[in-house]
Design a protein around this motif. Structure first.
Motif, mmCIF file in Angstrom:
data_model
loop_
_atom_site.group_PDB
_atom_site.id
_atom_site.type_symbol
_atom_site.label_atom_id
_atom_site.label_comp_id
_atom_site.label_asym_id
_atom_site.label_seq_id
_atom_site.Cartn_x
_atom_site.Cartn_y
_atom_site.Cartn_z
ATOM 1 N N THR A 246 -2.796 4.896 2.359
ATOM 2 C CA THR A 246 -2.782 6.213 1.722
ATOM 3 C C THR A 246 -3.207 6.048 0.276
ATOM 4 O OG1 THR A 246 -0.449 6.021 1.111
ATOM 5 C CG2 THR A 246 -0.947 7.132 3.207
ATOM 6 N N GLY A 247 -3.599 7.139 -0.320
ATOM 7 C CA GLY A 247 -3.930 7.123 -1.731
ATOM 8 C C GLY A 247 -5.361 7.496 -1.995
ATOM 9 N N GLY A 248 -5.774 7.259 -3.222
ATOM 10 C CA GLY A 248 -7.120 7.565 -3.654
ATOM 11 C C GLY A 248 -7.247 7.290 -5.131
ATOM 12 N N GLY A 249 -8.456 7.384 -5.633
ATOM 13 C CA GLY A 249 -8.682 7.119 -7.050
ATOM 14 C C GLY A 249 -8.406 5.664 -7.370
ATOM 15 N N ASP A 250 -7.432 5.437 -8.255
ATOM 16 C CA ASP A 250 -7.117 4.063 -8.645
ATOM 17 C C ASP A 250 -5.765 3.584 -8.111
ATOM 18 O OD1 ASP A 250 -5.456 5.546 -10.259
ATOM 19 O OD2 ASP A 250 -6.090 4.621 -12.141
ATOM 20 N N GLU A 251 -5.137 4.328 -7.197
ATOM 21 C CA GLU A 251 -3.849 3.909 -6.623
ATOM 22 C C GLU A 251 -3.851 4.087 -5.106
ATOM 23 O OE1 GLU A 251 -0.185 4.279 -8.325
ATOM 24 O OE2 GLU A 251 -0.909 4.411 -10.380
ATOM 25 N N TYR A 252 -3.488 3.020 -4.421
ATOM 26 C CA TYR A 252 -3.446 3.015 -2.961
ATOM 27 C C TYR A 252 -2.162 2.336 -2.500
ATOM 28 C CZ TYR A 252 -8.342 4.251 -3.016
ATOM 29 O OH TYR A 252 -9.520 4.913 -3.220
ATOM 30 N N THR A 253 -1.657 2.761 -1.361
ATOM 31 C CA THR A 253 -0.509 2.098 -0.751
ATOM 32 C C THR A 253 -0.870 1.706 0.663
ATOM 33 O OG1 THR A 253 1.078 3.321 -2.098
ATOM 34 C CG2 THR A 253 1.916 2.312 -0.074
ATOM 35 N N VAL A 254 -0.575 0.460 0.975
ATOM 36 C CA VAL A 254 -0.833 -0.104 2.297
ATOM 37 C C VAL A 254 0.497 -0.328 2.986
ATOM 38 C CG1 VAL A 254 -1.639 -2.176 3.499
ATOM 39 C CG2 VAL A 254 -2.958 -1.248 1.598
ATOM 40 N N THR A 255 0.598 0.119 4.214
ATOM 41 C CA THR A 255 1.707 -0.257 5.070
ATOM 42 C C THR A 255 1.200 -1.424 5.901
ATOM 43 O OG1 THR A 255 2.450 2.027 5.165
ATOM 44 C CG2 THR A 255 3.319 0.537 6.838
ATOM 45 N N ALA A 256 1.988 -2.501 5.943
ATOM 46 C CA ALA A 256 1.540 -3.695 6.661
ATOM 47 C C ALA A 256 2.700 -4.369 7.370
ATOM 48 C CB ALA A 256 0.886 -4.680 5.699
ATOM 49 N N GLN A 257 2.371 -4.997 8.465
ATOM 50 C CA GLN A 257 3.305 -5.878 9.149
ATOM 51 C C GLN A 257 3.081 -7.264 8.559
ATOM 52 O OE1 GLN A 257 5.709 -5.052 11.267
ATOM 53 N NE2 GLN A 257 6.380 -7.157 11.426
ATOM 54 N N VAL A 258 4.097 -7.821 7.945
ATOM 55 C CA VAL A 258 3.997 -9.113 7.278
ATOM 56 C C VAL A 258 4.487 -10.201 8.228
ATOM 57 C CG1 VAL A 258 4.748 -10.482 5.297
ATOM 58 C CG2 VAL A 258 4.406 -8.011 5.047
ATOM 59 N N GLY A 259 3.715 -11.277 8.310
ATOM 60 C CA GLY A 259 4.101 -12.435 9.101
ATOM 61 C C GLY A 259 3.950 -13.688 8.276
ATOM 62 N N GLY A 260 4.252 -14.814 8.862
ATOM 63 C CA GLY A 260 4.141 -16.100 8.194
ATOM 64 C C GLY A 260 5.466 -16.824 8.225
ATOM 65 N N ASP A 261 5.621 -17.783 7.320
ATOM 66 C CA ASP A 261 6.830 -18.590 7.272
ATOM 67 C C ASP A 261 7.815 -18.116 6.210
ATOM 68 O OD1 ASP A 261 5.797 -20.190 9.292
ATOM 69 O OD2 ASP A 261 4.845 -21.567 7.875
ATOM 70 N N GLY A 262 7.602 -16.936 5.672
ATOM 71 C CA GLY A 262 8.518 -16.341 4.702
ATOM 72 C C GLY A 262 9.062 -15.051 5.280
ATOM 73 N N PHE A 263 9.055 -13.993 4.474
ATOM 74 C CA PHE A 263 9.484 -12.678 4.941
ATOM 75 C C PHE A 263 8.609 -12.238 6.102
ATOM 76 C CE2 PHE A 263 8.770 -8.116 5.017
ATOM 77 C CZ PHE A 263 10.069 -7.639 5.129
ATOM 78 N N ASN A 264 9.243 -11.672 7.108
ATOM 79 C CA ASN A 264 8.512 -11.094 8.243
ATOM 80 C C ASN A 264 9.042 -9.690 8.483
ATOM 81 O OD1 ASN A 264 6.819 -13.250 10.072
ATOM 82 N ND2 ASN A 264 8.385 -14.196 8.797
ATOM 83 N N GLY A 265 8.138 -8.759 8.662
ATOM 84 C CA GLY A 265 8.538 -7.387 8.942
ATOM 85 C C GLY A 265 7.637 -6.413 8.214
ATOM 86 N N PRO A 266 7.933 -5.134 8.358
ATOM 87 C CA PRO A 266 7.103 -4.117 7.706
ATOM 88 C C PRO A 266 7.352 -4.084 6.205
ATOM 89 C CG PRO A 266 8.948 -3.094 8.838
ATOM 90 C CD PRO A 266 9.002 -4.561 9.165
ATOM 91 N N SER A 267 6.307 -3.778 5.475
ATOM 92 C CA SER A 267 6.413 -3.679 4.027
ATOM 93 C C SER A 267 5.317 -2.767 3.504
ATOM 94 C CB SER A 267 6.273 -5.077 3.408
ATOM 95 O OG SER A 267 6.711 -5.080 2.075
ATOM 96 N N HIS A 268 5.489 -2.332 2.266
ATOM 97 C CA HIS A 268 4.497 -1.499 1.594
ATOM 98 C C HIS A 268 3.971 -2.239 0.372
ATOM 99 C CE1 HIS A 268 6.843 1.468 3.860
ATOM 100 N NE2 HIS A 268 5.689 2.081 3.972
ATOM 101 N N PHE A 269 2.668 -2.217 0.214
ATOM 102 C CA PHE A 269 1.987 -2.844 -0.913
ATOM 103 C C PHE A 269 1.219 -1.749 -1.644
ATOM 104 C CE2 PHE A 269 2.631 -6.034 2.243
ATOM 105 C CZ PHE A 269 2.858 -7.215 1.554
ATOM 106 N N SER A 270 1.592 -1.498 -2.886
ATOM 107 C CA SER A 270 0.863 -0.522 -3.693
ATOM 108 C C SER A 270 -0.071 -1.268 -4.620
ATOM 109 C CB SER A 270 1.832 0.327 -4.507
ATOM 110 O OG SER A 270 2.650 1.082 -3.641
#
Length: 107
Positions: A68-92
């Motif tokens: 979501t977003g536009g211009g110079d600000e966006y937010t991503v919803t992502a499923q995070v995996g790997g050997d650290g935190f796992n689960g849904p998160s938001h990255f702005s």
């Protein structure tokens, strides 16, 4: 609402998924900031230290599920995996020209 990210944010996500620390760091401005749940890491050296222990260093993977977003600000919803935190998160992302100035991570 949008379904695509601007090139700087996409480059950052792609570099993280490849495990490419230098590409990840290059996506930021010289004074870029990572805000990881209120902990701020400013500049290339600080972001590298954070990433080594908590992001690329733990083989993060980001599966984007929404944008979501536009211009110079966006937010991503992502499923995070790997050997650290796992689960849904938001990255702005704040974008300036061809770089990310700030990436904020929240639940």
């Amino acid at each position: 609402m949008t379904t695509t990210l601007p090139a700087p944010a996409q480059a950052l996500i792609d570099a993280a998924n490849r495990g490419d620390l230098e590409g990840f760091l290059d996506a930021f401005t010289d004074h870029g900031v990572v805000d990881d749940w209120g902990r701020e890491f400013r500049g290339r050296s600080a972001i590298r230290g954070w990433s080594d222990g908590e992001f690329i260093g733990v083989r993060v993977s980001l599966e984007v599920t929404g944008v979501t977003g536009g211009g110079d600000e966006y937010t991503v919803t992502a499923q995070v995996g790997g050997d650290g935190f796992n689960g849904p998160s938001h990255f702005s992302f704040r974008i300036s020209g061809s770089h990310v100035t700030r990436m904020t991570i929240r639940a």
